[in-house]
Design a protein around this motif. Structure first.
Motif, mmCIF file in Angstrom:
data_model
loop_
_atom_site.group_PDB
_atom_site.id
_atom_site.type_symbol
_atom_site.label_atom_id
_atom_site.label_comp_id
_atom_site.label_asym_id
_atom_site.label_seq_id
_atom_site.Cartn_x
_atom_site.Cartn_y
_atom_site.Cartn_z
ATOM 1 N N MET A 166 1.033 -1.319 -0.062
ATOM 2 C CA MET A 166 -0.081 0.076 0.185
ATOM 3 C C MET A 166 0.834 1.286 0.030
ATOM 4 S SD MET A 166 -3.101 -1.145 -0.004
ATOM 5 C CE MET A 166 -4.173 0.158 0.249
ATOM 6 N N GLN A 167 2.165 1.214 0.560
ATOM 7 C CA GLN A 167 3.023 2.356 0.537
ATOM 8 C C GLN A 167 3.429 2.476 -0.678
ATOM 9 O OE1 GLN A 167 6.060 1.918 3.646
ATOM 10 N NE2 GLN A 167 4.531 0.922 5.121
ATOM 11 N N LEU A 168 3.780 1.582 -1.545
ATOM 12 C CA LEU A 168 4.240 1.545 -2.789
ATOM 13 C C LEU A 168 3.361 2.459 -3.616
ATOM 14 C CD1 LEU A 168 6.080 -1.755 -3.346
ATOM 15 C CD2 LEU A 168 6.913 0.357 -2.637
ATOM 16 N N PHE A 169 2.121 1.856 -3.576
ATOM 17 C CA PHE A 169 0.927 2.624 -4.255
ATOM 18 C C PHE A 169 0.650 3.907 -3.896
ATOM 19 C CE2 PHE A 169 -3.931 2.663 -4.639
ATOM 20 C CZ PHE A 169 -3.831 3.317 -5.843
ATOM 21 N N ALA A 170 0.821 4.506 -2.712
ATOM 22 C CA ALA A 170 0.786 5.660 -2.342
ATOM 23 C C ALA A 170 1.786 6.565 -2.755
ATOM 24 C CB ALA A 170 0.850 5.677 -0.535
ATOM 25 N N GLU A 171 3.044 6.109 -2.838
ATOM 26 C CA GLU A 171 4.134 6.734 -3.513
ATOM 27 C C GLU A 171 3.747 7.084 -5.076
ATOM 28 O OE1 GLU A 171 7.657 8.905 -3.484
ATOM 29 O OE2 GLU A 171 6.718 7.991 -1.617
ATOM 30 N N LEU A 172 3.387 6.127 -5.642
ATOM 31 C CA LEU A 172 3.162 6.246 -6.917
ATOM 32 C C LEU A 172 2.080 7.301 -7.316
ATOM 33 C CD1 LEU A 172 3.541 2.633 -8.169
ATOM 34 C CD2 LEU A 172 5.004 4.619 -8.841
ATOM 35 N N ARG A 173 0.916 7.141 -6.558
ATOM 36 C CA ARG A 173 -0.147 8.029 -7.066
ATOM 37 C C ARG A 173 0.133 9.431 -6.538
ATOM 38 N NH1 ARG A 173 -3.801 5.242 -2.180
ATOM 39 N NH2 ARG A 173 -3.127 6.552 -0.477
ATOM 40 N N GLN A 174 1.067 9.827 -6.175
ATOM 41 C CA GLN A 174 1.386 11.223 -5.799
ATOM 42 C C GLN A 174 1.609 12.060 -7.179
ATOM 43 O OE1 GLN A 174 4.807 11.908 -3.126
ATOM 44 N NE2 GLN A 174 4.043 10.486 -1.651
ATOM 45 N N LEU A 175 1.659 11.315 -8.378
ATOM 46 C CA LEU A 175 1.867 11.801 -9.774
ATOM 47 C C LEU A 175 0.494 12.300 -10.245
ATOM 48 C CD1 LEU A 175 4.738 9.850 -11.023
ATOM 49 C CD2 LEU A 175 5.051 12.012 -9.944
ATOM 50 N N ALA A 176 -0.781 11.923 -9.425
ATOM 51 C CA ALA A 176 -1.909 11.836 -10.149
ATOM 52 C C ALA A 176 -2.169 13.217 -10.592
ATOM 53 C CB ALA A 176 -3.152 11.396 -9.197
ATOM 54 N N ASP A 177 -3.082 13.378 -11.777
ATOM 55 C CA ASP A 177 -3.715 14.710 -12.091
ATOM 56 C C ASP A 177 -5.052 14.830 -11.672
ATOM 57 O OD1 ASP A 177 -5.049 16.577 -13.466
ATOM 58 O OD2 ASP A 177 -3.997 15.977 -15.497
ATOM 59 N N ALA A 179 -3.683 -3.309 -4.659
ATOM 60 C CA ALA A 179 -2.819 -2.367 -4.729
ATOM 61 C C ALA A 179 -1.236 -2.589 -5.630
ATOM 62 C CB ALA A 179 -2.119 -2.091 -3.419
ATOM 63 N N LEU A 180 -0.793 -3.836 -5.431
ATOM 64 C CA LEU A 180 0.103 -4.242 -6.400
ATOM 65 C C LEU A 180 -0.043 -4.231 -7.948
ATOM 66 C CD1 LEU A 180 3.260 -5.225 -6.659
ATOM 67 C CD2 LEU A 180 2.227 -7.602 -6.202
ATOM 68 N N ALA A 181 -1.414 -4.584 -8.230
ATOM 69 C CA ALA A 181 -1.752 -4.587 -9.628
ATOM 70 C C ALA A 181 -1.989 -2.991 -10.092
ATOM 71 C CB ALA A 181 -3.317 -5.232 -9.777
ATOM 72 N N CYS A 182 -2.402 -2.152 -9.199
ATOM 73 C CA CYS A 182 -2.326 -0.836 -9.311
ATOM 74 C C CYS A 182 -0.851 -0.086 -9.602
ATOM 75 C CB CYS A 182 -3.171 -0.077 -8.423
ATOM 76 S SG CYS A 182 -4.693 -0.057 -8.186
ATOM 77 N N CYS A 183 0.120 -0.511 -8.672
ATOM 78 C CA CYS A 183 1.295 -0.166 -8.855
ATOM 79 C C CYS A 183 1.925 -0.491 -10.312
ATOM 80 C CB CYS A 183 2.070 -0.882 -8.089
ATOM 81 S SG CYS A 183 2.118 -0.225 -6.215
ATOM 82 N N LEU A 184 1.499 -1.709 -10.998
ATOM 83 C CA LEU A 184 2.037 -2.217 -12.256
ATOM 84 C C LEU A 184 1.410 -1.384 -13.180
ATOM 85 C CD1 LEU A 184 1.984 -6.044 -11.743
ATOM 86 C CD2 LEU A 184 3.823 -4.671 -11.832
ATOM 87 N N ILE A 185 0.288 -0.951 -13.104
ATOM 88 C CA ILE A 185 -0.549 0.170 -14.162
ATOM 89 C C ILE A 185 0.238 1.710 -14.083
ATOM 90 C CG2 ILE A 185 -2.338 1.672 -14.479
ATOM 91 C CD1 ILE A 185 -4.094 -0.583 -13.613
ATOM 92 N N TRP A 186 1.007 1.813 -12.829
ATOM 93 C CA TRP A 186 1.405 3.377 -12.512
ATOM 94 C C TRP A 186 2.972 3.144 -12.971
ATOM 95 C CZ3 TRP A 186 0.559 8.142 -11.934
ATOM 96 C CH2 TRP A 186 -0.593 8.810 -11.237
ATOM 97 N N LEU A 187 3.661 1.829 -12.938
ATOM 98 C CA LEU A 187 5.231 1.819 -13.160
ATOM 99 C C LEU A 187 5.708 2.455 -14.398
ATOM 100 C CD1 LEU A 187 6.609 -1.225 -11.594
ATOM 101 C CD2 LEU A 187 7.127 0.839 -11.005
ATOM 102 N N PRO A 188 4.799 2.336 -15.415
ATOM 103 C CA PRO A 188 5.646 2.993 -16.750
ATOM 104 C C PRO A 188 5.727 4.230 -16.973
ATOM 105 C CG PRO A 188 3.645 1.167 -17.434
ATOM 106 C CD PRO A 188 3.738 1.551 -15.846
ATOM 107 N N MET A 189 4.791 5.104 -15.969
ATOM 108 C CA MET A 189 4.691 6.365 -15.961
ATOM 109 C C MET A 189 5.861 7.029 -14.646
ATOM 110 S SD MET A 189 2.157 6.105 -17.746
ATOM 111 C CE MET A 189 0.916 4.756 -16.581
ATOM 112 N N TRP A 190 6.267 6.188 -13.965
ATOM 113 C CA TRP A 190 7.088 6.697 -12.834
ATOM 114 C C TRP A 190 8.597 6.813 -13.082
ATOM 115 C CZ3 TRP A 190 10.606 4.787 -9.019
ATOM 116 C CH2 TRP A 190 10.682 5.574 -7.816
#
Length: 253
Positions: A74-85, A240-251
């Motif tokens: 969940m922390q990994l997901f929280a870190e990635l979503r800081q880039l959200a529009d 949360a891990l699945a959401c992280c995989l969606i975010w990874l290409p943008m991070w």
């Protein structure tokens, strides 16, 4: 060797994310463990059936369970979503069938498994940003109505200029909560409403498919599309891990 999911680029990004949690995982055996978790998430097999190429299944499960208990994923997901529009936020819910293995947890809590027309089910209440990237979610029993869960979901969402949802969220309480967060609700009223929908931006409403697209992507992973985890926190960590995989290409880190 079974097919893996992490390229060198993605693993490098995950290492940098993990370092932000105060843990170092830049070792080959740790990469194999992570691949084992992803393999199980992709194919939906029991932990005992994770191929030996990824290491001992019990070690893989213990590490996943520990990460789940400590909230690491969940922390990994929280870190990635800081880039959200956050110009727009789209919210919606999706029913997930709970496998018989997901029931019977040794817990006094219901573990977000409820009874609905489909039997034992869980519901994911998801929010995505203007680009269609997941920014937060909650997990409830399948019998929980979208409008009821929305109150809790909106409390933990960052402020957005517009919040868009379908008629299932038609509630003045929800609209007022959005306005209190300095946002504009774009939620159509039911067809029998006496107020009407003259204030709805239908052009913006058409972009609601972005949250549906996220559900479609998440359900590529069989452990998300069907719930096998007994504990709600473990299923939420898988999600949360699945959401992280969606975010990874943008991070870019």
């Amino acid at each position: 060797m079974p097919r893996t999911m992490l390229t060198d680029e993605y693993w490098s990004k995950l290492i940098r994310l993990m370092l932000k949690t105060g843990r170092v995982y830049d070792k080959p055996e740790h990469r194999n463990t992570f691949e084992g978790i992803l393999y199980r998430m992709r194919v939906g097999c029991p932990w005992r059936d994770v191929p030996e190429a990824f290491g001992d299944w019990s070690a893989i499960y213990r590490r996943f369970n520990l990460w789940s208990k400590k909230g690491i994923l969940m922390q990994l997901f929280a870190e990635l979503r800081q880039l959200a529009d956050l110009e727009w936020e789209f919210i919606d819910g999706s029913i997930i069938k709970a496998h018989q293995h997901a029931t019977g947890a040794r817990s006094e809590d219901k573990e977000a498994v409820g009874k609905s027309r489909g039997g034992n089910t869980t519901k994911i209440h998801m929010a995505v940003d203007s680009c269609g990237l997941p920014i937060d979610f909650i997990v409830t029993g399948g019998e929980v109505h979208d409008s009821k869960a929305a109150i809790e979901l909106l409390k933990q969402l960052p402020d957005a200029e517009h919040v868009i949802a379908d008629r299932g969220y038609d509630s003045e309480k929800i609209r007022e909560q959005i306005r209190e967060k300095k946002g504009v609700p774009n939620i159509p009223r039911k067809r029998n409403s006496k107020i009407g929908n003259g204030d709805i931006d239908w052009c913006l409403y058409k972009h609601r498919h972005l949250v549906e697209n996220v559900f479609a992507r998440l359900k590529h992973y069989r452990s998300v599309a069907t719930r096998y985890d007994k504990l709600a926190r473990n299923y939420a960590s898988t999600l949360a891990l699945a959401c992280c995989l969606i975010w990874l290409p943008m991070w870019v880190g």
